[in-house]
Design a protein around this motif. Sequence first.
Motif, PDB file in Angstrom:
ATOM      1  N   GLU A   1      -6.529   4.153   1.036  1.00 47.45           N
ATOM      2  CA  GLU A   1      -6.883   2.733   1.128  1.00 47.45           C
ATOM      3  C   GLU A   1      -6.654   2.034  -0.210  1.00 47.45           C
ATOM      4  OE1 GLU A   1      -7.618   0.942   3.577  1.00 47.45           O
ATOM      5  OE2 GLU A   1      -8.028   2.371   5.177  1.00 47.45           O
TER       6      GLU A   1
ATOM      7  N   TRP B   1      -2.129  -1.263   9.769  1.00 44.25           N
ATOM      8  CA  TRP B   1      -2.605  -0.369   8.707  1.00 44.25           C
ATOM      9  C   TRP B   1      -3.941   0.271   9.090  1.00 44.25           C
ATOM     10  CZ3 TRP B   1      -0.896   2.179   4.667  1.00 44.25           C
ATOM     11  CH2 TRP B   1      -1.815   2.721   3.768  1.00 44.25           C
TER      12      TRP B   1
ATOM     13  N   TYR C   1      -3.359   8.426   4.626  1.00 43.22           N
ATOM     14  CA  TYR C   1      -3.115   7.228   3.825  1.00 43.22           C
ATOM     15  C   TYR C   1      -4.285   6.986   2.886  1.00 43.22           C
ATOM     16  CZ  TYR C   1       0.505   6.384   7.293  1.00 43.22           C
ATOM     17  OH  TYR C   1       1.599   6.517   8.111  1.00 43.22           O
TER      18      TYR C   1
ATOM     19  N   LYS D   1       0.833  -1.213   0.000  1.00 42.50           N
ATOM     20  CA  LYS D   1       0.000   0.000   0.000  1.00 42.50           C
ATOM     21  C   LYS D   1       0.865   1.260   0.000  1.00 42.50           C
ATOM     22  CE  LYS D   1      -4.142  -1.868   2.329  1.00 42.50           C
ATOM     23  NZ  LYS D   1      -3.793  -3.286   2.491  1.00 42.50           N
TER      24      LYS D   1
ATOM     25  N   LYS E   1       2.517   1.865  -3.453  1.00 38.06           N
ATOM     26  CA  LYS E   1       1.547   2.405  -4.408  1.00 38.06           C
ATOM     27  C   LYS E   1       1.293   3.885  -4.143  1.00 38.06           C
ATOM     28  CE  LYS E   1      -2.009  -0.131  -5.581  1.00 38.06           C
ATOM     29  NZ  LYS E   1      -3.182  -1.041  -5.535  1.00 38.06           N
ATOM     30  N   GLN E   2       1.202   4.234  -2.877  1.00 41.24           N
ATOM     31  CA  GLN E   2       0.957   5.640  -2.552  1.00 41.24           C
ATOM     32  C   GLN E   2       2.171   6.501  -2.910  1.00 41.24           C
ATOM     33  OE1 GLN E   2      -1.189   6.033   1.053  1.00 41.24           O
ATOM     34  NE2 GLN E   2      -0.619   8.167   1.390  1.00 41.24           N
TER      35      GLN E   2
END
Length: 679
Positions: free
Chosen positions: A679, A666, A677, A632, A635-636
Amino acid sequence: MAHIDIPYYLDFLPQSLLQECNTRAKAIPNVPGLSLAPGIREQFPNVETDDALRFVVQLYEETKDELNQVLVKRQEDRAFMDQETLQCLEENKDVPYLSPDYQTVLGRKDQTGRLVAGPLPPQETWTKVDIPASMEGEQVTLFGPPDSPQMAINAMNALHRKLPNEPAIVTELVEESGQVPRWGADNEDSMTPTPQNIIGANQNLIGCYDRTLTFTDEARGKHYALAEEKLSKPIKRIPGLALPDGNHLYHGNPLPLHILDFGLQLFHNWQHPEALVFYVPKLENEEEATYLKRFIERAERTIKELHPAYQMGSIRLFIVFENPRAIFRIREIAEALAPYFVGGSLGWHDFLASAARLFKFDPNYRIPVKADPNIVINHIKESHLLLAEALTPIGGIKIGGMYGILYEDGNEHSFEVCMVGYIKDVIVQLKRGLDGFWVAHPNFVRMGLAIVQAWRRQEQTPGDDTLDRLIKALVPTPSEQEPLLNFVHSKDAPGLEHDDPLYLRGVLAADLEVSDVIPNDHPDEVRYNIFQALQYLADWLRGNGCVALPALMHDASGAPVFVRIMDDLATTERSRWELWAELFHKRVSHETFETLLQEEIDFIKSGAQTPTKRVQIFWNEQTERWYPIAIKLLKQLVMREEPVEFATELLIPFTLDIIRDAEDPWKRACELCPGHYQE
């Protein structure tokens, strides 16, 4: 919620998270206003003493306003540079990228007339550098974290770490040199900054300086102790100005990690002059250096009040020039830090990553590909020479960058290929007038000292064959040996003259088009960055910030050979900026990235080993809670239109036990950091 002294830190620790940290923190009765995350003092009672913490918060009180101004100015400069880069896009329509007329932010001034990025007009006089006797000599530097007693002892004993088959000529040259290595005791990019690591590192270094550090590995029945003589000289790298610590809160504010780490080191080791030499990372200009000097002055005055025997002026600073703004202000930074400045080094992974950030909106910019084995030789020359030209006249120490490639244990071919790359890197840096370099493993220290000593012999006696004999001993295979000797005795790679219109961009390796090694958008390059970054992030989240990941090099015939590459956070920053640029500028589609990402996830999950690819950080009981978060976060980091400035903006919350110890870290991070953040 308390007044926030340094709003910049909210990018790392959102206000709602800080509120929860403050709710859980335990007040320190004898240090009014200070509270700590539960358990820290109990674990490190001899480091986190009342007096030490009182010293740290006094430094914070005296410097917080100026630090806030420095970080506000950073943000303003970022906005200015981005705006100017976008303006340059309009000016560069139909202008070839390598044309002298191609415009960049370098040399541009803000509305006050202040030149934000690029060299300033030279001054006529500069302060000479005063190098303590303990820091004179060759600067062969092992770099790695001191967060475990075993690693600290191994680093201190690096000179005594002889390989079983060490050639006699290596032994001869090491003894002849009389040198001991330096140890860059890294509390920054090589470390996950949990309190256990940061404070544990301080505890280990105290034991190094007072020579009491020992460790027994009960499982292996092995005892570790410091050697009686010829120990490495530790030089702590403290965290940069940007990082806050949510585990130490003062009137509700996170203490800056650099103040905490520096303050604990000075407080506990003031009587050891060799403990008062520091690496400082990620400074950007002479204005930030001025803040740092005032901080050091205040720290010295305060420790002198506590300990009248303290000798003022004992602190010395190495600056890691790893920013595209700082590289053009080397001498200005040295001048701003006088008399504390002692030298500089080049952290080239962060250097390339920050250059990529500078040019992020320029679709023609290409970061040198990570797969290029000759980056230092071909693309870092101008910055090497700039460091030497800036510091040699004032007597400063000049240290190159990291050789982070490690051989596979028990694989002679891997060892030999690593030696070829190592010797090339060392010789190139010596040719360019540097005084030393960094290595990533103790096994390379003695060979590094031997190479330098052989080079010195050749300098003193032209025609001396010691270097050739050393190379033949380390690289015995003729097919590897011959091209290496030709390289060593040939001229350096061509560079740019200072009056070349592309010189400033050349210093930043920002004068490249599509790589002739592999294009940045090639699926194999994208895969490699994903594969390495995922494993690193998972291990960082687990608590290990220094990871040796499998990779491939090629021998002289072009055949692939397994090696390991020591990754730290800087190498992952470099990977994510390369990936971000390819996605943002649509050279790689989101669909392609998602496909390659899933394939790499599947490969890691399988634990597969192929002739050309191996997993190092396995998806198992220790990592299964962290790999999904690493995915995650990656990707961010690479898919956001507006990426975070530093990966640590997303990572730092995971250093807090309030999140680390949650059943679902998370989910807990998202609850405590709404909007932080995706999702």
